[in-house]
Scaffold this active site. Structure first.
Site, PDB file in Angstrom:
ATOM      1  N   CYS A 143     -25.250 -69.513   3.282  1.00 46.91           N
ATOM      2  CA  CYS A 143     -25.421 -70.970   3.326  1.00 46.91           C
ATOM      3  C   CYS A 143     -26.609 -71.327   2.446  1.00 46.91           C
ATOM      4  O   CYS A 143     -27.738 -70.900   2.724  1.00 46.91           O
ATOM      5  CB  CYS A 143     -25.654 -71.481   4.743  1.00 46.91           C
ATOM      6  SG  CYS A 143     -26.104 -73.235   4.735  1.00 46.91           S
TER       7      CYS A 143
ATOM      8  N   CYS B 213     -29.356 -73.320   4.354  1.00 44.15           N
ATOM      9  CA  CYS B 213     -30.296 -72.513   5.166  1.00 44.15           C
ATOM     10  C   CYS B 213     -30.967 -71.444   4.317  1.00 44.15           C
ATOM     11  O   CYS B 213     -31.919 -70.826   4.768  1.00 44.15           O
ATOM     12  CB  CYS B 213     -29.571 -71.798   6.298  1.00 44.15           C
ATOM     13  SG  CYS B 213     -28.842 -72.853   7.532  1.00 44.15           S
TER      14      CYS B 213
ATOM     15  N   HIS C 236     -25.707 -77.201   8.648  1.00 44.66           N
ATOM     16  CA  HIS C 236     -25.563 -78.123   7.510  1.00 44.66           C
ATOM     17  C   HIS C 236     -24.182 -78.747   7.375  1.00 44.66           C
ATOM     18  O   HIS C 236     -23.984 -79.621   6.529  1.00 44.66           O
ATOM     19  CB  HIS C 236     -25.963 -77.415   6.211  1.00 44.66           C
ATOM     20  CG  HIS C 236     -27.432 -77.166   6.120  1.00 44.66           C
ATOM     21  ND1 HIS C 236     -28.027 -76.036   6.630  1.00 44.66           N
ATOM     22  CD2 HIS C 236     -28.429 -77.939   5.640  1.00 44.66           C
ATOM     23  CE1 HIS C 236     -29.333 -76.112   6.446  1.00 44.66           C
ATOM     24  NE2 HIS C 236     -29.611 -77.252   5.853  1.00 44.66           N
TER      25      HIS C 236
ATOM     26  N   HIS D 274     -40.581 -83.177  10.011  1.00 48.17           N
ATOM     27  CA  HIS D 274     -41.601 -82.414   9.278  1.00 48.17           C
ATOM     28  C   HIS D 274     -43.001 -82.872   9.697  1.00 48.17           C
ATOM     29  O   HIS D 274     -43.901 -82.064   9.935  1.00 48.17           O
ATOM     30  CB  HIS D 274     -41.474 -82.628   7.764  1.00 48.17           C
ATOM     31  CG  HIS D 274     -40.119 -82.278   7.197  1.00 48.17           C
ATOM     32  ND1 HIS D 274     -39.360 -83.172   6.502  1.00 48.17           N
ATOM     33  CD2 HIS D 274     -39.413 -81.114   7.226  1.00 48.17           C
ATOM     34  CE1 HIS D 274     -38.230 -82.580   6.116  1.00 48.17           C
ATOM     35  NE2 HIS D 274     -38.244 -81.334   6.547  1.00 48.17           N
TER      36      HIS D 274
ATOM     37  N   CYS E 127     -21.202 -74.114   7.906  1.00 45.55           N
ATOM     38  CA  CYS E 127     -22.461 -73.779   8.574  1.00 45.55           C
ATOM     39  C   CYS E 127     -22.691 -74.776   9.710  1.00 45.55           C
ATOM     40  O   CYS E 127     -22.554 -75.987   9.515  1.00 45.55           O
ATOM     41  CB  CYS E 127     -23.608 -73.865   7.561  1.00 45.55           C
ATOM     42  SG  CYS E 127     -25.227 -73.964   8.326  1.00 45.55           S
TER      43      CYS E 127
ATOM     44  N   HIS F 125     -39.368 -86.143   6.502  1.00 43.28           N
ATOM     45  CA  HIS F 125     -38.984 -87.046   7.584  1.00 43.28           C
ATOM     46  C   HIS F 125     -39.884 -86.799   8.789  1.00 43.28           C
ATOM     47  O   HIS F 125     -40.776 -85.941   8.742  1.00 43.28           O
ATOM     48  CB  HIS F 125     -37.492 -86.938   7.901  1.00 43.28           C
ATOM     49  CG  HIS F 125     -37.009 -85.569   8.315  1.00 43.28           C
ATOM     50  ND1 HIS F 125     -37.545 -84.868   9.367  1.00 43.28           N
ATOM     51  CD2 HIS F 125     -36.041 -84.767   7.796  1.00 43.28           C
ATOM     52  CE1 HIS F 125     -36.910 -83.721   9.516  1.00 43.28           C
ATOM     53  NE2 HIS F 125     -36.004 -83.618   8.548  1.00 43.28           N
TER      54      HIS F 125
ATOM     55  N   LYS G 187     -32.179 -84.547   7.044  1.00 46.77           N
ATOM     56  CA  LYS G 187     -31.780 -85.339   5.890  1.00 46.77           C
ATOM     57  C   LYS G 187     -30.266 -85.256   5.702  1.00 46.77           C
ATOM     58  O   LYS G 187     -29.610 -86.255   5.442  1.00 46.77           O
ATOM     59  CB  LYS G 187     -32.499 -84.783   4.660  1.00 46.77           C
ATOM     60  CG  LYS G 187     -32.374 -85.630   3.452  1.00 46.77           C
ATOM     61  CD  LYS G 187     -32.892 -84.895   2.243  1.00 46.77           C
ATOM     62  CE  LYS G 187     -32.193 -83.559   2.071  1.00 46.77           C
ATOM     63  NZ  LYS G 187     -32.240 -83.000   0.747  1.00 46.77           N
TER      64      LYS G 187
ATOM     65  N   LYS H  29     -30.212 -83.666  16.180  1.00 48.85           N
ATOM     66  CA  LYS H  29     -31.393 -83.178  15.468  1.00 48.85           C
ATOM     67  C   LYS H  29     -31.523 -83.998  14.192  1.00 48.85           C
ATOM     68  O   LYS H  29     -30.541 -84.187  13.478  1.00 48.85           O
ATOM     69  CB  LYS H  29     -31.224 -81.707  15.105  1.00 48.85           C
ATOM     70  CG  LYS H  29     -32.377 -81.197  14.256  1.00 48.85           C
ATOM     71  CD  LYS H  29     -32.244 -79.746  13.896  1.00 48.85           C
ATOM     72  CE  LYS H  29     -33.448 -79.279  13.113  1.00 48.85           C
ATOM     73  NZ  LYS H  29     -33.204 -78.941  11.737  1.00 48.85           N
TER      74      LYS H  29
END
Ligand code: MSP
Length: 520
Positions: free
Chosen positions: A130, A133, A158, A24, A155, A21, A308, A305
């Protein structure tokens, strides 16, 4: 054109499982702009990127898709991650995959070395892990779940529950490196930047470091621990080593001593891995620590933030298909202060494209070239009747070259572009004030007309050289249209203002064409 000094810069290696995305791509572009800038400064610049392919998350997805993890990773590297580099025009020197033999073999050498030197011991660990992560979490990292996870701790990144794991593990004695790390941050204030990142890291280390669990035995998709093949190396320990295995560690000493130490560009979400764990690993192995770890901010979409898992991911091609890769690169490097969070919006992107790239820079180039064609049959005048206004432009060229060079030396990419844009604005103002079209009406003003046109064309040459790391395609076209010799990427950026003009100009298509369609 290398003068021999090395500038080795890295991006994080991306989880091969993720869908690329704009977050990145943002990291990639920033590292690429810095690498291109240093290359054009005569340094031996080397940009590394790649993919992080081990760990439980990848094993699970591959299994769910009915293929082996390696097949799964091969497919994603070719269909997603290498294409991303093309989409945003990255000129990387290498691409490392953690499944490469050069990585696996030399990561094992590193581990064995730490084991032999007594930095690793066997222990037991129980904690909340997690998988998103790939990290054990402290209770303070967990928050109350909502929706289907209401009543559970999840988490914070996530929003999924963590798994309670109990394992026999190998541990790295990281706790013994706290004082050395604090001394490093103290003695070398540039080691972690920006300042906010540095402060966060220092206060984290001051609380005291725990030892780090560095192996897993409940699954086998990873690098085998060399002295115990019932364990695989913890995915972060494995991944961080990419920065040295790609640079020759363990197999090409000459290359390694030429390249290392590196500058690491990472998102602030993975700062601690790079600014705490990684230097501790290197100190244990007796290898020089990185030159710098720079933690950039997050791209926010609608205030969140972008990731995905939160469904806010925007594919880079959604932007480049309409605006082109240069506009992508320019927008994110210009609109966001490097090191801070920044919001993305289609409106802001469209507005900047139109006013800064198309009207500010693109039109300037087209107008100047068109006037040289019309008034001088395409031949660039060699001299003329120079005035104070012309000297001021020459002064601006030198000033912004120095200011941009200084800004890049502390990774302030946005400041460098802002400095260069002073020249774009000054040149536009200069042409409006000098009115070459009016001078052209009277042959008595010929010498003055020529001075104005050559001043403008030299200014454009300076812009082409200075902006080449940011908008490589537009500047390559401009350089050709200006009749510049060689490639624009071969021109020294720290002396961008030295270019004195080619013999003639050539036709130039619109650098940033008008975009009619509504987007978003
Ligand atoms: N595989 C690890 C890194 C290992 S490096 C030894 C990893 N990969 S990742 O694919 O999840 O993220 C890599 C990087 O992508 C982040 O550090 C950050 O640089 C970038 N970004 C991901 N989401 C982002 C935003 N929303 N905004 C800006 N950058 C983001 O972590």
């Amino acid at each position: 054109m290398s003068d021999g000094s090395s500038f080795y810069i890295t991006t994080p290696i991306f989880y091969v499982n993720d869908v690329p995305h704009i977050g990145h791509a943002y990291t990639e572009v920033a590292a690429d702009v810095l690498a291109r800038w240093h290359r054009q400064s005569g340094e031996d610049a080397w940009l590394l990127t790649g993919t992080d392919e081990h760990g439980q998350k990848i094993l699970r997805t591959a299994t769910a898709n009915g293929v082996t993890p390696k097949e799964w990773a091969d497919r994603l590297v070719e269909t997603a991650w290498k294409p991303l580099l093309k989409t945003v025009d990255i000129k990387n020197d290498d691409f490392i995959r953690t499944t490469d033999e050069r990585h696996e073999v030399n990561a094992q050498k590193f581990l064995q070395h730490l084991f032999d030197a007594g930095h690793i011991y066997t222990g037991e660990y129980e904690g909340f892990y997690c998988v998103g992560c790939e990290e054990y979490k402290q209770p303070s990292d967990l928050i109350d779940g909502v929706g289907e996870y209401a009543g559970q701790q999840v988490c914070a990144i996530h929003s999924i529950p963590c798994e309670l794991l109990h394992e026999k593990n190998y541990f790295f004695r990281m706790s013994t490196f706290g004082d050395q790390l604090l001394a490093l941050y103290e003695e070398n204030p540039n080691f972690v930047q920006p300042e906010s990142a540095r402060n966060e890291v220092i206060s984290f280390v001051k609380q005291g470091l725990s030892d780090l669990s560095i192996s897993r035995s409940s699954f086998d998709w990873g690098i085998k621990v060399p002295w115990d093949d019932s364990h695989v190396v913890y995915v972060w320990f494995d991944a961080l080593l990419n920065y040295i295995t790609a640079a020759g560690y363990g197999h090409d000493d000459e290359k390694f001593s030429r390249l290392w130490p590196a500058t690491h560009v990472v998102g602030k979400d993975i700062l601690r891995f790079h600014a705490v764990i990684w230097p501790a690993m290197l100190l244990a192995a007796g290898i020089e620590v990185p030159r710098q770890v720079f933690g950039h901010g997050w791209l926010l979409v609608g205030g969140e933030k972008m990731s995905k898992s939160k469904l806010t991911g925007i594919a880079p091609s959604q932007i480049t298909d309409t605006f082109g890769s240069d506009a992508f690169r320019y927008y994110f490097m210009r609109a966001i202060s490097f090191g801070q969070d920044g919001s993305f919006s289609w409106e802001d992107l469209s507005a900047r494209y139109q006013s800064e790239l198309a009207n500010g820079f693109g039109n300037l180039a087209s107008r100047v070239i068109a006037m040289i064609v019309r008034y001088c049959d395409g031949e660039i005048p060699v001299g003329g009747d120079f005035s104070e206004a012309d000297e001021l432009i020459r002064g601006t060229e030198k000033r912004v070259t120095d200011a941009a060079t200084l800004a890049i030396s502390h990774l302030a990419i946005h400041e460098a572009i802002a400095a260069i844009w002073e020249l774009v604005d000054d040149l536009n103002g200069y042409i409006t004030a000098q009115e070459p079209w009016a001078l052209a009406k009277d042959p008595a003003n010929r010498a003055r007309l020529e001075a104005v046109l050559v001043t403008a064309v030299r200014g454009l040459g300076t812009l082409a050289v200075l902006l080449s790391p940011v908008v490589p395609q537009a500047t390559a076209k401009l350089w050709t249209a200006l009749g510049g010799t060689g490639l624009v990427t071969d021109q020294r950026i720290d002396r961008a203002w030295e270019w004195s003009g080619g013999p003639r100009v050539f036709p130039l298509e619109a650098l940033f064409p008008r975009i009619e369609a509504t987007v978003g």
